[in-house]
Every structure is written in C-alpha cells, then in structure tokens.
Design a protein around this motif. Structure first.
Motif, PDB file in Angstrom:
ATOM      1  N   THR A 273      -8.304  -6.268  20.840  1.00 23.84           N
ATOM      2  CA  THR A 273      -7.253  -7.200  20.441  1.00 23.84           C
ATOM      3  C   THR A 273      -7.703  -8.003  19.225  1.00 23.84           C
ATOM      4  OG1 THR A 273      -8.083  -8.909  21.945  1.00 23.84           O
ATOM      5  CG2 THR A 273      -6.410  -7.391  22.798  1.00 23.84           C
ATOM      6  N   ARG A 274      -6.741  -8.494  18.465  1.00 28.95           N
ATOM      7  CA  ARG A 274      -7.042  -9.242  17.248  1.00 28.95           C
ATOM      8  C   ARG A 274      -7.093 -10.730  17.559  1.00 28.95           C
ATOM      9  NH1 ARG A 274      -7.163  -8.127  11.930  1.00 28.95           N
ATOM     10  NH2 ARG A 274      -6.559  -5.979  12.381  1.00 28.95           N
ATOM     11  N   ARG A 275      -8.146 -11.395  17.098  1.00 33.87           N
ATOM     12  CA  ARG A 275      -8.235 -12.840  17.292  1.00 33.87           C
ATOM     13  C   ARG A 275      -7.265 -13.558  16.371  1.00 33.87           C
ATOM     14  NH1 ARG A 275     -10.657 -15.138  12.984  1.00 33.87           N
ATOM     15  NH2 ARG A 275     -12.286 -14.015  11.851  1.00 33.87           N
ATOM     16  N   ALA A 276      -7.126 -14.856  16.595  1.00 40.34           N
ATOM     17  CA  ALA A 276      -6.223 -15.664  15.776  1.00 40.34           C
ATOM     18  C   ALA A 276      -6.745 -15.796  14.347  1.00 40.34           C
ATOM     19  CB  ALA A 276      -6.059 -17.048  16.399  1.00 40.34           C
ATOM     20  N   LEU A 277      -5.820 -15.868  13.420  1.00 44.82           N
ATOM     21  CA  LEU A 277      -6.160 -16.211  12.040  1.00 44.82           C
ATOM     22  C   LEU A 277      -6.539 -17.683  11.999  1.00 44.82           C
ATOM     23  CD1 LEU A 277      -6.117 -15.514   8.949  1.00 44.82           C
ATOM     24  CD2 LEU A 277      -3.735 -16.297   8.961  1.00 44.82           C
ATOM     25  N   ARG A 278      -7.639 -18.007  11.318  1.00 49.10           N
ATOM     26  CA  ARG A 278      -8.112 -19.382  11.223  1.00 49.10           C
ATOM     27  C   ARG A 278      -7.950 -19.883   9.789  1.00 49.10           C
ATOM     28  NH1 ARG A 278     -13.916 -18.075  14.099  1.00 49.10           N
ATOM     29  NH2 ARG A 278     -13.084 -17.269  16.092  1.00 49.10           N
ATOM     30  N   ILE A 279      -7.190 -20.951   9.639  1.00 51.38           N
ATOM     31  CA  ILE A 279      -6.953 -21.535   8.313  1.00 51.38           C
ATOM     32  C   ILE A 279      -7.429 -22.982   8.327  1.00 51.38           C
ATOM     33  CG2 ILE A 279      -5.219 -22.237   6.621  1.00 51.38           C
ATOM     34  CD1 ILE A 279      -3.589 -19.828   7.367  1.00 51.38           C
TER      35      ILE A 279
ATOM     36  N   ASP B  71       8.126 -22.146  16.758  1.00 52.40           N
ATOM     37  CA  ASP B  71       9.123 -21.352  17.485  1.00 52.40           C
ATOM     38  C   ASP B  71       8.846 -19.859  17.388  1.00 52.40           C
ATOM     39  OD1 ASP B  71      10.426 -23.656  18.234  1.00 52.40           O
ATOM     40  OD2 ASP B  71      11.941 -23.540  16.637  1.00 52.40           O
ATOM     41  N   ASP B  72       8.111 -19.449  16.372  1.00 52.39           N
ATOM     42  CA  ASP B  72       7.876 -18.024  16.139  1.00 52.39           C
ATOM     43  C   ASP B  72       6.441 -17.603  16.401  1.00 52.39           C
ATOM     44  OD1 ASP B  72      10.537 -17.798  15.163  1.00 52.39           O
ATOM     45  OD2 ASP B  72       9.864 -18.524  13.219  1.00 52.39           O
ATOM     46  N   LEU B  73       5.500 -18.549  16.346  1.00 55.15           N
ATOM     47  CA  LEU B  73       4.087 -18.213  16.440  1.00 55.15           C
ATOM     48  C   LEU B  73       3.412 -19.031  17.526  1.00 55.15           C
ATOM     49  CD1 LEU B  73       3.155 -18.258  12.625  1.00 55.15           C
ATOM     50  CD2 LEU B  73       3.723 -16.249  14.024  1.00 55.15           C
ATOM     51  N   SER B  74       2.326 -18.495  18.048  1.00 57.39           N
ATOM     52  CA  SER B  74       1.485 -19.218  18.991  1.00 57.39           C
ATOM     53  C   SER B  74       0.380 -19.903  18.194  1.00 57.39           C
ATOM     54  CB  SER B  74       0.884 -18.257  20.022  1.00 57.39           C
ATOM     55  OG  SER B  74       0.061 -18.939  20.941  1.00 57.39           O
ATOM     56  N   ILE B  75       0.394 -21.242  18.168  1.00 56.86           N
ATOM     57  CA  ILE B  75      -0.451 -22.028  17.273  1.00 56.86           C
ATOM     58  C   ILE B  75      -1.324 -22.984  18.077  1.00 56.86           C
ATOM     59  CG2 ILE B  75      -0.457 -23.574  15.267  1.00 56.86           C
ATOM     60  CD1 ILE B  75       2.431 -22.745  14.743  1.00 56.86           C
TER      61      ILE B  75
ATOM     62  N   ASP C 135      -1.800 -16.744  17.649  1.00 53.14           N
ATOM     63  CA  ASP C 135      -1.620 -16.144  16.324  1.00 53.14           C
ATOM     64  C   ASP C 135      -2.390 -16.891  15.248  1.00 53.14           C
ATOM     65  OD1 ASP C 135       0.399 -14.114  17.006  1.00 53.14           O
ATOM     66  OD2 ASP C 135       1.683 -15.856  17.419  1.00 53.14           O
ATOM     67  N   LEU C 136      -2.447 -18.228  15.368  1.00 54.75           N
ATOM     68  CA  LEU C 136      -2.924 -19.060  14.266  1.00 54.75           C
ATOM     69  C   LEU C 136      -3.640 -20.291  14.809  1.00 54.75           C
ATOM     70  CD1 LEU C 136      -2.842 -19.828  11.185  1.00 54.75           C
ATOM     71  CD2 LEU C 136      -0.645 -20.940  11.673  1.00 54.75           C
ATOM     72  N   ILE C 137      -4.817 -20.581  14.241  1.00 54.54           N
ATOM     73  CA  ILE C 137      -5.518 -21.827  14.532  1.00 54.54           C
ATOM     74  C   ILE C 137      -5.710 -22.571  13.210  1.00 54.54           C
ATOM     75  CG2 ILE C 137      -7.629 -22.905  15.386  1.00 54.54           C
ATOM     76  CD1 ILE C 137      -7.985 -20.540  17.252  1.00 54.54           C
ATOM     77  N   LEU C 138      -5.200 -23.793  13.153  1.00 55.58           N
ATOM     78  CA  LEU C 138      -5.369 -24.653  11.987  1.00 55.58           C
ATOM     79  C   LEU C 138      -6.541 -25.593  12.242  1.00 55.58           C
ATOM     80  CD1 LEU C 138      -1.612 -25.583  11.384  1.00 55.58           C
ATOM     81  CD2 LEU C 138      -2.944 -23.837  10.184  1.00 55.58           C
TER      82      LEU C 138
END
Length: 230
Positions: free
Chosen positions: A27-33, A56-60, A122-125
């Motif tokens: 599985t792909r890990r979250a993109l980190r920005i 609403d569209d992504l898991s953040i 999906d995304l970690i800020l």
C-alpha cells in the motif's frame, strides 16, 4: 589541549531520504507536505484553509510545530477544520528548523502515530513553527515543501532569497489584500520571485477572500495525483 580522549560521533540525523512510498504490504503511504515560513505569514491559516478545501475528498491529517506551546494545533481544533484525532502537535523546545531539518525524530514519530491510528491517509500536512528565510524541511521528513511569505513583510523579501524562497517546491505570497495599505508592488514581487526561483512555481493568495487558497489547493492536488501515479 587534551587530544587523547575518545571521540564521540555526531548523533544520527534523519536528513537524507524519506521512507519508501510503498509500504511492505504494497500500500502507498500518505503524501507528506511541509509548510514553513517566517512568523505571522499565515502558515496556520493556510493549513486550515487547505483542510476545509480538501477534507470532503481526501483523508487528511496535520502535524503542527511550536517551540513551547501547542497553539497552532489548538487553533485548528477550535476552528474544527478536522476531527481532533487527525491533528497532533510537536513541541520543538528549540529553534523551529531544528525539528523539521536537523533532528526530525519527533515529527517522524508523530507522523507514524497518525498513520497507524488512521487508515488510508492521503495527505499529511506538517506545519513548521515560525522561522526565518533559511528554514527548510529535511527530505527525510516531507516529500514536498511550501514556503509562505506575506506582503506585510515588504516587497523586498523575494529579492533577499534564502533557501526557503529559492528552493521550496511552492512559494506562496500571502495577504495580497494588504498590498495597497503597505505600499507593496505585487508585480515587482512576482518578478523578483521569478528571478530567484526560475521554473519553480509562485502563487499569490489572500485568505481573507472567498476561495483565496485555491492556487495552493490546486497545487496540492496536482502533487497528490503525481504521487499516486508514480
């Protein structure tokens, strides 16, 4: 001088490369920005606006950094931009760049805890505490970085350069609505930023206006699409 004492190696610093995009299970890990920049430029407000625009569209999830407080995380919690379990705070106890560039272990632990607790992120800020124009993120911590400045700091900021301005994947010039009141030439800032950054993108934002975060939101979406296709 005492030259016969045993030498102690420098501690390991996580500054080289991030974890592989694919986990052992495929599985792909979250993109980190990462989001960095000087104090007061609007980093936390940008994080909040991004969460509202994308949730609403992504898991953040979000990791904030402050020196001795959890103020930025508390701001995000008060404004209910994400559920509480998706926001965590790191108290750096030192200059903010230390925890995002030099010894990133506390931030890595916070990220790993989020990914363990919340499936299929999906995304970690990762928001840095307010720092100066030299602040950059370790490539071992984030996959891409945003650097936020604002017009109230003066229109010479892009011209001054520094690693944050010249090397960040995206430069954000925030608070453009204040330009008429502080005597800032936005066209001049754009020219100077282009001269410093070459092909790297620059966007101008005003979070005080409806949809003001749209240029940053669109850039994040493009990065995420490329991340998932890679």
């Amino acid at each position: 001088m005492h030259l016969d004492h045993p030498t102690t190696p420098y501690p390991h610093r996580h500054t080289y490369s991030a974890q592989p995009a694919l986990r052992a299970n495929g599985t792909r890990r979250a993109l980190r920005i990462g989001l960095g920049g000087p104090v007061g430029t609007g980093k936390t407000a940008t994080v909040a606006a991004l969460c509202r625009a994308l949730r609403d569209d992504l898991s953040i999830a979000v990791v904030t950094n402050d020196i001795y407080t959890r103020e930025d995380a508390e701001f995000l919690l008060r404004n209910a931009v994400l559920p509480p379990e998706r926001i965590t705070a790191v108290e750096t106890g030192a200059c903010p760049h230390t925890a995002i560039r030099d010894d990133i272990s506390a931030n890595l632990e916070a990220i790993e805890d989020l990914e363990e607790a919340i499936e299929a992120l999906d995304l970690i800020l990762v928001e840095s505490g307010g720092d100066n124009l030299t602040a950059t993120f370790s490539k071992g911590l984030v996959d891409a970085q945003i650097f936020v400045i604002d017009v109230a700091g003066g229109d010479d900021i892009p011209r001054k350069g520094g690693p944050g301005i010249t090397g960040a994947d995206l430069l954000v010039v925030n608070k453009t609505d204040l330009a008429p009141y502080v005597g800032v030439d936005l066209d001049g800032m754009a020219r100077d930023a282009k001269a410093q950054r070459g092909h790297l993108p620059v966007v101008f934002t005003s979070l005080a206006t409806e949809g003001g975060v749209a240029p940053v939101r669109d850039w994040v979406r493009e990065r995420l699409t490329a991340w998932k296709r890679a």
